[in-house]
Design an enzyme around this catalytic site. Structure first.
Site, PDB file in Angstrom:
ATOM      1  N   SER A  38      29.786  36.957  45.300  1.00 20.34           N
ATOM      2  CA  SER A  38      29.436  35.589  44.917  1.00 20.34           C
ATOM      3  C   SER A  38      29.755  34.647  46.059  1.00 20.34           C
ATOM      4  CB  SER A  38      30.219  35.162  43.670  1.00 20.34           C
ATOM      5  OG  SER A  38      30.059  33.775  43.412  1.00 20.34           O
ATOM      6  N   TYR A  53      38.265  33.940  39.428  1.00 21.51           N
ATOM      7  CA  TYR A  53      36.913  34.436  39.657  1.00 21.51           C
ATOM      8  C   TYR A  53      36.642  34.542  41.159  1.00 21.51           C
ATOM      9  CZ  TYR A  53      31.833  34.654  39.881  1.00 21.51           C
ATOM     10  OH  TYR A  53      30.536  35.026  40.168  1.00 21.51           O
TER      11      TYR A  53
END
Length: 248
Positions: free
Chosen positions: A143, A156
Site C-alpha cells: 500500500s 495498517y
C-alpha cells in the site's frame, strides 16, 4: 495479450483480488482463488468460467499455517506447480492507535503481514521448480500507506511497510533463482472493501475523497498486474505505485 500461467491470488473473493484473478483468467491463466469466504469465491469462479476461463476455488485462512499448507496441496494436486503468486489479502482499520483493542491490531498484522509470509513460504517450492523452466512471479500487494504517515493508520501502515520490505528482501534472495519479485503499492482504489469497516463519518469522508480524486478503478490495478507478468522472462518490474493523478 495471452499468457499460459498457473496462478494463485489471495483475497480473491472481492475487490482488487477478484479483479486480478478475473483478468489473469481472461488472459489464459489457470487461476486458484484463495480467501476465507467460500460463497464469494464460488461467485467469482462462476463468472470466470462463464467467460471461458479456468478457476479453482481454494477456501483458506492466510493466518493459519495449516490452512495454507492444505491450500498448497490442493493447488498442487489440481493445477500443478504454481508459477505466479499474487499476495493480495488484507485488512484496513482507520482509528487512533490507542482507541482499538490490541487484539484488533494483532489481527490486522496477522492478515496483512503474517499472511503474506505464510502463503509465500508454502508456495515458494513450487515457484522455484517453475523457475527452472519457465517464468515465475511473486507479486505482493502492499500500500502507499507503507510510505506515508497518516493519523489513524499506524498499524495498517506498519504492516504494509513490512510487506514492502519483505518483498524487496525476497527479491534480493530469489533473483538468482529466476523468480521475479514485485511490490505493488496502490493508493486510493475504487471497488475495494478495505474501508467498509470504517465508522460512518469516516466512510462518508472516504467516499467523498474517492469522488474528488477520483479513485483508480480496480480494473486498472488488474491491467497493471497483467502487464507486469507478461514481460519477457529476463525483465523484472520490482517496485510499482499506482494512484490517482491528483493524489499526493
Amino acid at each position: 495479450m495471452s499468457i499460459s500461467r498457473i496462478a494463485l491470488v489471495t483475497g480473491a473473493a472481492s475487490g482488487i483480488g477478484a479483479a486480478i484473478a478475473t483478468r489473469l483468467a481472461a488472459d489464459g491463466a489457470s487461476v486458484a482463488l484463495l480467501a476465507r469466504r467460500h460463497d464469494r469465491l464460488e461467485k467469482v469462479a462462476a463468472q470466470i468460467a462463464e467467460a471461458g476461463g479456468t478457476a479453482l476455488v481454494v477456501p483458506a485462512d492466510v493466518t493459519s499455517e495449516q490452512s495454507v499448507a492444505e491450500a498448497a496441496d490442493l493447488v498442487q494436486n489440481r493445477l500443478g506447480d504454481l508459477d505466479l503468486l499474487v499476495n493480495n489479502a488484507g485488512l484496513m482499520q482507520l482509528i487512533p492507535f490507542g482507541d482499538a483493542p490490541a487484539a484488533d491490531w494483532r489481527r490486522l498484522v496477522d492478515v496483512n503481514l503474517s499472511g503474506v509470509i505464510n502463503v509465500t513460504h508454502a508456495f515458494l517450492p513450487a515457484l522455484k521448480r517453475s523457475a527452472e523452466t519457465r517464468t515465475s512471479d511473486l507479486i505482493n500487494v502492499s500500500s502507499l500507506a507503507a510510505q506515508q504517515f497518516l493519523p489513524g493508520m499506524a498499524t495498517y501502515g506498519a504492516s504494509k511497510a513490512g510487506v514492502s520490505y519483505l518483498t524487496r528482501a525476497l527479491r534480493a534472495e530469489l533473483a538468482n533463482e529466476g523468480i521475479r519479485v514485485t511490490s505493488l503499492e496502490p493508493g486510493m482504489i475504487d471497488g475495494t472493501e478495505l474501508a467498509d469497516s470504517f465508522p460512518a463519518e469516516l466512510q462518508s469522508m472516504v467516499d467523498d475523497l474517492r469522488t474528488t480524486l477520483p479513485a483508480v478503478p480496480v480494473t486498472e490495478v488488474a491491467d497493471l498486474i497483467a502487464y507486469v507478468v507478461s514481460r519477457p522472462r529476463n525483465v523484472n518490474l520490482p517496485h510499482l505505485i499506482i494512484q490517482p493523478s491528483k493524489e499526493i
